[in-house]
Write a protein that holds these residues in place. Sequence first.
Motif, mmCIF file in Angstrom:
data_model
loop_
_atom_site.group_PDB
_atom_site.id
_atom_site.type_symbol
_atom_site.label_atom_id
_atom_site.label_comp_id
_atom_site.label_asym_id
_atom_site.label_seq_id
_atom_site.Cartn_x
_atom_site.Cartn_y
_atom_site.Cartn_z
ATOM 1 N N CYS A 1 18.345 -0.986 -28.538
ATOM 2 C CA CYS A 1 19.401 -0.474 -28.032
ATOM 3 C C CYS A 1 20.329 0.371 -28.593
ATOM 4 O O CYS A 1 20.685 -0.006 -29.821
ATOM 5 C CB CYS A 1 20.623 -1.471 -27.214
ATOM 6 N N ARG B 1 23.333 3.253 -28.987
ATOM 7 C CA ARG B 1 24.499 3.993 -28.438
ATOM 8 C C ARG B 1 24.361 5.405 -29.363
ATOM 9 O O ARG B 1 24.635 5.280 -30.370
ATOM 10 C CB ARG B 1 25.724 3.240 -28.677
ATOM 11 N N TRP B 2 24.671 6.564 -28.567
ATOM 12 C CA TRP B 2 24.491 7.819 -29.168
ATOM 13 C C TRP B 2 25.287 8.834 -28.770
ATOM 14 O O TRP B 2 25.970 8.804 -27.789
ATOM 15 C CB TRP B 2 22.955 8.249 -29.181
ATOM 16 N N THR C 1 27.855 11.427 -24.348
ATOM 17 C CA THR C 1 27.507 10.089 -24.914
ATOM 18 C C THR C 1 26.518 9.386 -23.823
ATOM 19 O O THR C 1 26.477 9.578 -22.969
ATOM 20 C CB THR C 1 28.740 9.163 -24.901
ATOM 21 N N VAL D 1 23.739 5.821 -23.841
ATOM 22 C CA VAL D 1 22.922 4.560 -24.305
ATOM 23 C C VAL D 1 21.510 4.417 -23.764
ATOM 24 O O VAL D 1 21.202 4.759 -22.735
ATOM 25 C CB VAL D 1 23.625 3.337 -23.715
ATOM 26 N N TYR E 1 23.650 7.932 -19.345
ATOM 27 C CA TYR E 1 24.493 8.899 -20.291
ATOM 28 C C TYR E 1 25.302 9.784 -19.156
ATOM 29 O O TYR E 1 25.296 9.594 -18.059
ATOM 30 C CB TYR E 1 23.654 10.062 -20.921
#
Length: 235
Positions: free
Chosen positions: A172, A174-175, A198, A200, A218
């Motif tokens: 997983c 988060r970006w 943002t 995931v 997103y």
Amino acid sequence: MTFVQLIDCKTSRFDEMNRLMDTWVERTKGKRTATHSLIGKDRSDSAHIIEIVEFPSYEDAMRNSNLPETDEVFREMVALCDEMPTFTDLDVVRDEQLYAANVRRLFEVIATKGQLPPLNDLMAENYHDHDPANEQDVLGLDAIRREMEMWRGAFDFAFTVEDQIAQGDQVCTRWTWNGTHKGDFLGIPATGKQVTMTGVTIFRCQEDGKITEGWWQYDRLGLMTQLGVLDQYEV
């Protein structure tokens, strides 16, 4: 499939054994197929040593074993041991560190400038993509490449990995995504705007580390707002 060999031995001449391992690396320079190795010493028995050697595959390990230099070092190693060493051959069926590293590489590769590199070393041919923005799931490596090219044609962008958790065969991430709108995107002409999103993503990996399935969440609404698409609906 990643392959690991455990070499279990007892020796009262550890310093000499350690130097021999350096000699093995030097003698097989340019030929050695091992990708990683480490040596551990038993805390309850300092003469008990285990070396863990990792290879990309069993076939690579056999090529390494068949090198004349490997045979020479093996005979020297036996001479340093108090008893005959034992070998355990392992096929790696789960490697969370590898999975996480491959996912990070994928985020980097997607944003690579110029031509999109081949993805067959990172993604399975039967890759299955779940994106709520698409009416149907994207199936297959060729199809996901086309999806990536659509984004790459519309934006110059880069991902920043904020957090990453690997558990079992899933990773997983988060970006944060930052881009410049340079081309047509869903019928929206290039605006030149700097935009950010943002999100995931959860990826599932198969035993060899290749990514075989992905689920995306997103802020697409936020992206469209930044592009000015929703301005016409404001009261």
